[in-house]
Design an enzyme around this catalytic site. Structure first.
Site, PDB file in Angstrom:
ATOM      1  N   TYR A  88      79.507  58.046  36.365  1.00 57.20           N
ATOM      2  CA  TYR A  88      78.482  57.026  36.567  1.00 57.20           C
ATOM      3  C   TYR A  88      77.295  57.650  37.287  1.00 57.20           C
ATOM      4  O   TYR A  88      77.386  58.741  37.850  1.00 57.20           O
ATOM      5  CB  TYR A  88      79.023  55.813  37.334  1.00 57.20           C
ATOM      6  CG  TYR A  88      79.314  56.063  38.793  1.00 57.20           C
ATOM      7  CD1 TYR A  88      78.316  55.889  39.762  1.00 57.20           C
ATOM      8  CD2 TYR A  88      80.576  56.467  39.213  1.00 57.20           C
ATOM      9  CE1 TYR A  88      78.580  56.113  41.108  1.00 57.20           C
ATOM     10  CE2 TYR A  88      80.841  56.688  40.549  1.00 57.20           C
ATOM     11  CZ  TYR A  88      79.843  56.512  41.492  1.00 57.20           C
ATOM     12  OH  TYR A  88      80.100  56.738  42.819  1.00 57.20           O
ATOM     13  N   CYS A  89      76.188  56.935  37.249  1.00 59.49           N
ATOM     14  CA  CYS A  89      74.980  57.343  37.973  1.00 59.49           C
ATOM     15  C   CYS A  89      74.380  56.106  38.618  1.00 59.49           C
ATOM     16  O   CYS A  89      75.105  55.190  38.997  1.00 59.49           O
ATOM     17  CB  CYS A  89      74.006  58.076  37.065  1.00 59.49           C
ATOM     18  SG  CYS A  89      73.421  57.110  35.661  1.00 59.49           S
TER      19      CYS A  89
END
Length: 135
Positions: A88-89
């Site tokens: 994820y970011c």
């Protein structure tokens, strides 16, 4: 009446089913990730693909920090080849998770993207962990 939604007909149901079922091979969401992390063995390694400063300000509990540009085989060596990585970011406005997924896939590692990133995690009402990574 025609508009941007109806101008192009929906795909036939069989084709839609194939498309949407296939999406689950590539993505998961914040809710399912949170639920899995409640188990003793969630079945994946969660990777925050943002830079260390962003990670330290707040990340998903249990995530390790490997910025997408630093995903190399030596950083993954302690994980068996079949280990699933979930990346994820920052959120939908960021492509860091997709970049991380590309790097992992190029290394032959199984990978899924957590849709929504930190933004989605917070939107679900889940807590963030603060501080450095123990990995």
């Amino acid at each position: 009446m025609s508009n941007a939604v109806t101008q192009i007909p929906a795909a036939p149901s069989a084709q839609a089913l194939q498309h949407f079922e296939a999406a689950f091979a590539f993505e998961t969401d914040c809710w399912d990730t949170h639920d899995a992390l409640q188990q003793a063995e969630p079945g994946f390694v969660l990777v925050d693909a943002r830079g260390p400063a962003h990670y330290q300000r707040g990340h998903v509990p249990g995530a390790i920090n490997i910025p997408h540009a630093k995903i190399i085989e030596s950083r993954l060596a302690k994980h068996p080849a079949e280990t699933l990585f979930v990346v994820y970011c920052a959120g939908p406005h960021c492509n860091g998770a997709a970049r991380a997924a590309v790097r992992l896939a190029r290394l032959g590692r199984p990978v899924k993207l957590m849709a929504g990133g930190i933004t989605g995690w917070i939107d679900e009402g889940f807590e963030l962990a603060i501080g450095a990574d123990d990995d």
